[in-house]
Design a protein around this motif. Structure first.
Motif, short mmCIF file in Angstrom:
data_model
loop_
_atom_site.label_atom_id
_atom_site.label_comp_id
_atom_site.label_asym_id
_atom_site.label_seq_id
_atom_site.Cartn_x
_atom_site.Cartn_y
_atom_site.Cartn_z
N UNK A 13 92.57 121.59 12.57
CA UNK A 13 92.03 120.42 12.83
C UNK A 13 90.11 120.64 12.76
N UNK A 14 89.81 121.96 12.56
CA UNK A 14 88.36 122.23 12.15
C UNK A 14 88.15 121.91 10.92
N UNK A 15 89.10 122.26 9.98
CA UNK A 15 89.03 122.02 8.70
C UNK A 15 88.94 120.51 8.38
N UNK A 21 82.74 115.49 8.03
CA UNK A 21 81.38 115.71 8.00
C UNK A 21 80.76 115.54 6.55
N UNK A 22 81.34 116.29 5.58
CA UNK A 22 80.84 116.42 4.29
C UNK A 22 81.08 115.06 3.50
N UNK A 23 81.97 114.48 3.82
CA UNK A 23 82.18 112.86 3.29
C UNK A 23 81.22 112.11 3.85
N UNK A 111 97.21 116.31 13.37
CA UNK A 111 95.67 116.08 13.34
C UNK A 111 95.58 115.69 11.88
N UNK A 112 94.56 115.22 11.65
CA UNK A 112 94.07 114.70 10.13
C UNK A 112 92.96 113.85 10.02
N UNK A 113 92.57 113.57 8.82
CA UNK A 113 91.54 112.69 8.40
C UNK A 113 92.12 111.56 7.50
N UNK A 114 91.51 110.44 7.78
CA UNK A 114 91.79 108.99 7.05
C UNK A 114 90.54 108.43 6.66
N UNK A 216 98.57 124.88 3.63
CA UNK A 216 97.31 124.43 4.03
C UNK A 216 96.14 124.61 3.06
N UNK A 217 96.36 125.58 2.02
CA UNK A 217 95.32 125.72 0.93
C UNK A 217 95.44 124.62 -0.15
#
Length: 292
Positions: A13-15, A21-23, A111-114, A216-217
């Motif tokens: 989740x933190x990753x 944030x970087x994007x 958990x994820x990013x889209x 995960x890597x």
């Protein structure tokens, strides 16, 4: 599988939050550097909430959307961490995908990013990216990828996008890139149009070798590949002159994108069937589109 996955869940989740944030920072920097009409675009950030059937907290996330920027016509970068119990329809869908034990214990965590970006200039390709982790008491897996969606294709742009992804995947094994590329070609296909929605990329789902750290890597490097694969294309094409015919081509292509996301996309179906914020789920839809 026991519930002893709390550390892994927190790490994942933190990753996803850091990648978000970087994007967001990189995209706002692109807006600042572009000498276009109007003010540089900024993301509007909204907290999203998911409630269980009994009204209890079931997680949520952040919906970050920029509209009407100098470079980005509409771009969303969403993250979420949701949990609870899957409903009947979602349980059946998971069972159909081979997830064991859902009828006995339907708890889940995801958990994820889209991300989806629709651009002002028709010569700049639209793009999609997501990575995610899913957990049940019986199984865990990762999924995600990214694909390029130009309405006006440049072969050198397509090559750069794919070459960058390959470079990030090769350290995990030479077989990963061709496998995930073929997976993307199959997944990002529109059967009722008999065509792909773009020029492909990489994709995986239900990915679990049994080694969480290794998987995960790999997922992290799928995420890390995105900015170096995409930003140089934006930089190269954002000042290319375009006309009304180019814009019309872009709007028609966006219609294909909307059709795919509403009819076939797994993430859209999962988000709507599990009660997540509908605006966040449908963030991927373009601001304008056209059909013949």
């Amino acid at each position: 599988m026991s519930d002893g996955f709390e550390a892994e869940k927190a790490t994942a989740s933190a990753w996803f939050r850091q990648l978000r944030d970087d994007i967001v920072s990189a995209f706002e920097g692109m807006e600042d550097s572009h000498q276009g009409i109007g003010s540089a675009g900024r993301f509007e950030v909204t907290e999203t909430k998911r409630s269980a059937d009994d009204g209890s907290d079931a997680g949520g996330g952040l919906m970050s959307v920029m509209r009407g920027g100098r470079v980005f016509e509409k771009v969303g970068v969403n993250i979420s961490t949701v949990y609870g119990q899957l409903g009947d329809a979602a349980q059946k869908a998971m069972a159909a995908r081979g997830v064991p034990g859902m009828a006995d214990d339907p708890r889940f965590w995801a958990s994820g990013i889209s991300l989806v970006a629709h651009m002002q200039n028709p010569h700049v390709p639209a793009v999609h990216m997501n990575t995610r982790m899913f957990w049940t008491p019986h199984a865990w897996w990762f999924g995600g990828g990214s694909d390029l969606n130009p309405c006006i294709e440049y072969s050198e742009d397509t090559a750069h996008f794919h070459d960058t992804q390959k470079a990030h995947l090769d350290p995990h094994g030479a077989d990963h890139y061709p496998k995930l590329k073929a997976w993307a070609d199959e997944y990002f296909y529109i059967p009722h149009r008999n065509r792909a929605r773009g020029v492909g990329g990489i994709f995986m789902d239900d990915y679990c070798t049994g080694d969480w750290s290794s998987d995960f890597a790999l997922t992290q490097d799928i995420g890390r590949a995105f900015l170096p694969a995409y930003l140089p294309l934006v930089e190269k094409r954002r000042n290319t002159p375009w006309d009304d015919a180019d814009k019309d081509t872009q709007l028609v292509h966006r219609g294909l994108y909307a059709e795919y996301n509403l009819v076939y996309d797994r993430g859209t179906k999962f988000g709507l069937t599990t009660g997540h914020d509908a605006n966040a789920v449908l963030m991927s839809l373009p601001p304008l589109a056209k059909w013949f």
